[in-house]
Write an enzyme that holds these catalytic residues in place. Structure first.
Site, PDB file in Angstrom:
ATOM      1  N   ARG A  93      -7.007  -5.667  -0.938  1.00 49.86           N
ATOM      2  CA  ARG A  93      -5.802  -4.923  -1.320  1.00 49.86           C
ATOM      3  C   ARG A  93      -6.293  -3.802  -2.219  1.00 49.86           C
ATOM      4  NH1 ARG A  93      -0.213  -6.252  -1.618  1.00 49.86           N
ATOM      5  NH2 ARG A  93       0.883  -5.364  -3.401  1.00 49.86           N
TER       6      ARG A  93
ATOM      7  N   HIS B 243       0.014  -0.877   5.623  1.00 52.64           N
ATOM      8  CA  HIS B 243       0.218  -2.259   5.186  1.00 52.64           C
ATOM      9  C   HIS B 243       0.499  -3.108   6.430  1.00 52.64           C
ATOM     10  CE1 HIS B 243       0.863  -5.629   2.768  1.00 52.64           C
ATOM     11  NE2 HIS B 243       1.863  -5.243   1.992  1.00 52.64           N
TER      12      HIS B 243
ATOM     13  N   GLN C 102       2.130  -6.783   6.272  1.00 47.05           N
ATOM     14  CA  GLN C 102       3.574  -6.825   6.049  1.00 47.05           C
ATOM     15  C   GLN C 102       4.331  -6.640   7.358  1.00 47.05           C
ATOM     16  OE1 GLN C 102       5.611  -7.298   3.103  1.00 47.05           O
ATOM     17  NE2 GLN C 102       7.007  -7.539   4.835  1.00 47.05           N
TER      18      GLN C 102
ATOM     19  N   ASP D 254      12.047   0.332   1.155  1.00 46.43           N
ATOM     20  CA  ASP D 254      11.018  -0.164   0.245  1.00 46.43           C
ATOM     21  C   ASP D 254      11.214   0.525  -1.099  1.00 46.43           C
ATOM     22  OD1 ASP D 254       8.791  -1.411  -0.813  1.00 46.43           O
ATOM     23  OD2 ASP D 254       7.330  -0.332   0.402  1.00 46.43           O
TER      24      ASP D 254
ATOM     25  N   CYS E  20      10.580  -5.132   2.001  1.00 47.91           N
ATOM     26  CA  CYS E  20       9.314  -5.863   1.876  1.00 47.91           C
ATOM     27  C   CYS E  20       9.041  -6.369   0.464  1.00 47.91           C
ATOM     28  CB  CYS E  20       8.156  -5.016   2.387  1.00 47.91           C
ATOM     29  SG  CYS E  20       8.033  -3.397   1.627  1.00 47.91           S
TER      30      CYS E  20
ATOM     31  N   ARG F  81       5.329 -13.835   5.767  1.00 47.55           N
ATOM     32  CA  ARG F  81       3.987 -13.353   5.410  1.00 47.55           C
ATOM     33  C   ARG F  81       2.985 -14.510   5.532  1.00 47.55           C
ATOM     34  NH1 ARG F  81       3.155  -8.999   2.061  1.00 47.55           N
ATOM     35  NH2 ARG F  81       0.974  -9.433   2.509  1.00 47.55           N
TER      36      ARG F  81
END
Length: 309
Positions: A103, A130, A133, A221, A261, A289
């Site tokens: 990450r 991402h 996700q 988001d 998310c 997830r």
């Protein structure tokens, strides 16, 4: 030959369908309390340049469920934090662990790590994409709709890394992705061009009401992501009017679903009423997830296995 997961386009349509199907089966096994230790003896190194809730917990619990082990690695506790080159860390870690999830602030960091590591590398988030996700999101929508071809997803707000991954996903899912963002915060042109060149159906507009018209899914988001805090006031001003509220939701299909998310700043990009409302599937996508990433890890680490018994 090792396979990485840096972008959704590292998969083809059949691979994506297989991983989603495996994720649904793994979810069922976990719910039933049935052991599914497909990765016994395997280890996953997890490098976190950015703070995390869902990514860290889902990967760590996922490896435990699968019989493996996950190691949390803070760069400040590693030689990376003292200037060791990414390529050197990559080659060393690849001799210790079976896969690495990163990450990172910069997508280039993940790409460099993948070039030098001879084990699978997973993009746990970068400034550009991402994919983990959106993999979980695709699973979530598949549970609700079955076939996703022809569905319309409207993205409202900042055209960020998750938005970029949704745009690329249109190539694999057959969904239409309509993005509504103010000009300065639109998704990257090269991402939109890439998706369109590969057959994805993507539109980018300024008006959120235009984007959500007849949409099956509304997605948003946080407007101020990690690393953008110094732009907070400017972003809030530019994105004013892009909140998913009941009025905007009413312009979509009557049974449209709402996704986020997380983390959410309620009252900014989404209202509390919508997020807690009956059309919200925010908590389902957060849970998924775990299951989607477990299916991905099984594929990457279990000798190319794409089916779960």
């Amino acid at each position: 030959m090792k396979k990485d997961f840096l972008t959704l386009l590292d998969l083809d349509e059949c691979e994506l369908e297989s991983i989603v199907a495996d994720a649904v089966r793994l979810k069922r096994l976990k719910s039933a309390g049935t052991a599914h230790e497909y990765l016994r003896g395997k280890s996953l190194g997890m490098i976190f340049e950015k703070a995390s809730t869902r990514t860290r917990v889902s990967f760590e619990v996922g490896m435990s469920d699968l019989g493996g082990h996950a190691l949390f690695l803070n760069p400040q506790d590693m030689q990376l934090g003292r200037g060791e080159e990414v390529r050197d860390t990559a080659r060393v870690l690849a001799r210790y662990v079976d896969a690495v999830m990163i990450r990172a602030y910069s997508h280039a960091t993940i790409e460099e790590f993948a070039r030098y590591a001879n084990v699978p590398v997973v993009n746990g988030l970068s400034d550009r994409l991402h994919p983990c996700q959106v993999l979980a999101d695709i699973m979530t929508l598949s549970e609700r709709f079955g076939d996703l071809h022809g569905l319309k997803l409207a993205w409202v707000g900042d055209g960020n890394n998750v938005c970029n991954s949704w745009i690329l996903s249109s190539v694999l899912t057959g969904m239409e992705v309509a993005v509504a963002s103010p000009p300065r915060y639109r998704p990257k042109d090269e991402i939109v061009d890439q998706a369109r060149a590969m057959g994805g159906k993507v539109t980018v507009v300024k008006d959120p009401y235009e984007a959500v018209r007849d949409a099956d899914v509304l997605y948003t988001d946080i407007w101020v992501s990690m690393g953008d805090e110094q732009e907070r006031a400017e972003r809030l001003q530019a994105l004013k009017g892009y909140t998913i509220d009941s009025r905007l939701l009413a312009q979509a299909s009557p049974d449209a679903l709402v996704m986020h998310c997380l983390p959410a700043h309620r009252g900014e990009e989404i209202t509390d009423e919508v997020m807690e409302g009956p059309q919200s599937i925010v908590w389902d996508q957060a849970e998924n997830r775990l299951h989607a990433q477990k299916a991905l890890l099984v594929r990457l680490l279990a000798g190319g296995t794409t089916s779960v018994d």
